[in-house]
Design an enzyme around this catalytic site. Structure first.
Site, mmCIF file in Angstrom:
data_model
loop_
_atom_site.group_PDB
_atom_site.id
_atom_site.type_symbol
_atom_site.label_atom_id
_atom_site.label_comp_id
_atom_site.label_asym_id
_atom_site.label_seq_id
_atom_site.Cartn_x
_atom_site.Cartn_y
_atom_site.Cartn_z
ATOM 1 N N CYS A 116 0.882 -1.167 0.000
ATOM 2 C CA CYS A 116 0.000 0.000 0.000
ATOM 3 C C CYS A 116 0.915 1.210 0.000
ATOM 4 O O CYS A 116 1.506 1.541 1.034
ATOM 5 C CB CYS A 116 -0.924 0.010 1.209
ATOM 6 S SG CYS A 116 -1.994 1.477 1.260
ATOM 7 N N CYS A 119 -0.600 4.481 2.287
ATOM 8 C CA CYS A 119 -0.662 4.380 3.749
ATOM 9 C C CYS A 119 -0.374 2.939 4.159
ATOM 10 O O CYS A 119 0.748 2.485 4.029
ATOM 11 C CB CYS A 119 -1.996 4.876 4.274
ATOM 12 S SG CYS A 119 -3.435 4.162 3.446
ATOM 13 N N SER A 120 -1.382 2.219 4.626
ATOM 14 C CA SER A 120 -1.153 0.821 5.016
ATOM 15 C C SER A 120 -2.444 0.019 4.911
ATOM 16 O O SER A 120 -2.754 -0.769 5.802
ATOM 17 C CB SER A 120 -0.598 0.751 6.444
ATOM 18 O OG SER A 120 -1.468 1.405 7.353
ATOM 19 N N CYS A 121 -3.208 0.229 3.836
ATOM 20 C CA CYS A 121 -4.450 -0.511 3.640
ATOM 21 C C CYS A 121 -4.143 -2.011 3.608
ATOM 22 O O CYS A 121 -3.221 -2.451 2.908
ATOM 23 C CB CYS A 121 -5.127 -0.070 2.350
ATOM 24 S SG CYS A 121 -5.735 1.633 2.417
#
Length: 212
Positions: A116, A119-121
């Site tokens: 991702c 961000c950090s999906c």
């Protein structure tokens, strides 16, 4: 006599000391948790229970069950690739993080890697809490620019004949890697196979399962 260090030694000591410190985001979370607990708004035991549930009970065991089911049930395998949310819902694992999910399959000719970049999906409802490295800026940038180099750092050497595909997760669409079933596991049932599946294999930073 006092010991004198040169600039390189000082830099090394500084790096070693700070490598053991929590990240800025971790410190902020801890400060917020402390504030909420002090005001009686949150029970620390509840927080610990949720963390344990997502790290030990939910993830990545749910994801492993999905993979094992796909390995042992050809019809489910096809449904999972065609409509992942519906197939996951059959097992009762559908959640907000998997409502828009696509499953990509590793083969002898293709290896998939999920990142991702913004961000950090991450499909936490089936993989649990995202590992720290998945959220790190270095992984998020290098996985796109140098996926083979990143995989090599995880101990995964991809043959030059194997295509590496990088999938960029977003809040609207997240990905799950369906790893290859290890050879020699024909006599194993789904429960036994699930124990071979690693969280990293469902992200793509692990490939050859079942090997010592």
């Amino acid at each position: 006599m006092a010991t004198r260090f040169d600039a390189a030694q000082v830099a090394h000591i500084h790096q070693q000391l700070h490598s053991h410190l929590p990240s800025e985001s971790a410190l902020r979370v801890k400060a917020l948790e402390t504030l909420l607990v002090d005001r009686g708004l949150v029970n620390p035991q509840t927080i610990d229970a949720w963390i344990e549930a997502y790290t030990e009970v939910i993830g990545p065991k749910r994801g492993a069950q999905i993979v094992a089911r796909a390995w042992t049930d050809p019809d489910y395998h096809q449904r999972l690739l065609q409509d992942a949310p519906a197939a996951i819902d059959e097992l009762g694992f559908l959640g907000k993080a998997t409502a828009h999910l696509k499953v990509v399959e590793n083969t002898a000719a293709v290896h998939n890697l999920v990142v991702c970049t913004l961000c950090s999906c991450y499909p936490f409802s089936i993989l649990g809490v995202a590992p720290a490295w998945y959220k790190a800026a270095a992984y998020r940038s290098r996985a796109v620019r140098d996926p083979r180099g990143v995989l090599a750092e995880f101990g995964v050497d991809i043959d030059s004949k194997v295509e590496v595909r990088v999938w960029d997760s977003t809040a609207e669409l997240r990905y799950l890697v369906l790893p290859q079933r290890p050879p020699g596991t024909e006599g194993m049932n789904a429960e036994e196979l699930a124990k071979l599946v690693t969280r990293n294999s469902m992200i793509g930073t692990d490939r050859d399962l079942g090997k010592e």
